[in-house]
Design an enzyme around this catalytic site. Sequence first.
Site, PDB file in Angstrom:
ATOM      1  N   ALA A  48      25.155 -18.160  11.827  1.00 53.11           N
ATOM      2  CA  ALA A  48      24.612 -17.042  12.595  1.00 53.11           C
ATOM      3  C   ALA A  48      24.886 -17.215  14.083  1.00 53.11           C
ATOM      4  O   ALA A  48      25.249 -16.269  14.790  1.00 53.11           O
ATOM      5  CB  ALA A  48      23.113 -16.902  12.341  1.00 53.11           C
ATOM      6  N   ASP A  49      24.716 -18.451  14.578  1.00 55.00           N
ATOM      7  CA  ASP A  49      24.973 -18.712  15.995  1.00 55.00           C
ATOM      8  C   ASP A  49      26.446 -18.526  16.337  1.00 55.00           C
ATOM      9  O   ASP A  49      26.784 -17.934  17.375  1.00 55.00           O
ATOM     10  CB  ASP A  49      24.557 -20.137  16.328  1.00 55.00           C
ATOM     11  CG  ASP A  49      23.061 -20.327  16.337  1.00 55.00           C
ATOM     12  OD1 ASP A  49      22.481 -20.337  17.427  1.00 55.00           O
ATOM     13  OD2 ASP A  49      22.473 -20.460  15.248  1.00 55.00           O
ATOM     14  N   GLY A  50      27.324 -19.039  15.483  1.00 51.34           N
ATOM     15  CA  GLY A  50      28.752 -18.935  15.757  1.00 51.34           C
ATOM     16  C   GLY A  50      29.239 -17.506  15.757  1.00 51.34           C
ATOM     17  O   GLY A  50      30.020 -17.096  16.627  1.00 51.34           O
ATOM     18  N   GLY A  68      27.977 -15.845  18.893  1.00 52.33           N
ATOM     19  CA  GLY A  68      28.740 -16.271  20.060  1.00 52.33           C
ATOM     20  C   GLY A  68      30.065 -15.547  20.167  1.00 52.33           C
ATOM     21  O   GLY A  68      30.461 -15.106  21.256  1.00 52.33           O
TER      22      GLY A  68
END
Length: 428
Positions: free
Chosen positions: A187-189, A192
């Site tokens: 989710a973070d990647g 980003g």
Amino acid sequence: MTDASRASDKAGKTLHQRAYDASASGPLTGLRVLDLSRLFAGNVLTQMLGDFGAEVVKVEPPTGDTLRGWKTAGVSTHWKVYARNKKSLCLDLRNPEAKTLLAALVPTAAILVESFRPGVLEKMGFSPERLLELNPKLVVVRISGWGQSGPYHRRPGFGTVIEGMSGFASINGFPDREPVLPPMYLADGVAGAFGVSAAMMALREAERPDGKGQVIDLSLFDPLFSLLGPQAANYRLTGQARRPTGSRSSNSAPRNVYRCRDGKYVSLSGSTQSMATRIFAAIGRPDLIDDPRFRTNADRLKNVETLDALLGDFIGRHDQGELVELMEAAEVTVGPIYDIAQIMDDPHVVDREILAEYPDDECDGLPMHHVVPRLSETPGSIRAPAPALGQDNRALLAEIGVDAAAYARLVAGGVAVEDGAALAEEDL
């Protein structure tokens, strides 16, 4: 020799050796980014901007960015990879004087990135309204789990929770097992990467003669959910929620992971009609092309258990290397299932420098991924290693009038922190 040095001596020595190129530039050279974010999404976002020439200033607390604490064999590998091409400015933003310093830097930046829980930036005295007052063309990227509005906006929003609630985990894994979370920061990647394009779009608007800065509300939830396909439309049409299918696809067949004779695995996909035809020919069963069970993709999906058994039997009679060579000769989309040791020794990875090794004092060479994506005329570059905490304090604060004596007082008062700083007596 450290444990990390011993490990690096055993693996990945086929990688090309590269040096940091401090003289390189890119399409974003001259663009300053103030990065107040923590953890993964913001660091991915600003690492990509930095790779293409942006001057990324990590504004860190006295304890440093959270990624510094994610260590393997005692080495902060996440920090080293995702803080490359960045500068470190360490300020204690609980101190009013530190806030004054940050406010003085805001007009020098084109983009500001933060990932505090919604409302915290405002409590710090840096609401979007104030930031845009300080710099009317500033692009403010606000990263949070759930967004800046909605019933959940004040909830903590780590990627793990997002990967569960977005529906990803419910369709990942196998139907007879519990839902499976991804083994990395998905989710973070994704957020980003989405954030980079959002920042560039907003910057394009700000750079128009009459353009203005704006705020980007970047949640972890929205980008990941948007990549999970037309599940809502499919559910409306069928009344059935999508269930996990292991390595199979719900849209095309064949598509799966198959075990070879030597115990290794390959992945194979026949997502077009012509590819399915090639697969049947390659396994010596051209008769299956006109078999009513496998004639069309819809037929193959209905009979996927039988189809997988046929393919599995053929593949199981060949070693991995032999099978891949045979299928590639028939122009079939097949590939070996790799672990990182195999990736680092793969000739394609080595030749394209998808990984290359950079100098590092702690681990006797640091393998890092290439700049992504690759531009033909204005490519990105890896210009500098990740900085020590507060490494760039002096130079950055000098821009806003902080001389050596004033800087020494800031350090003595805990307003600014420099890792291992040894101030000369005349600076005090």
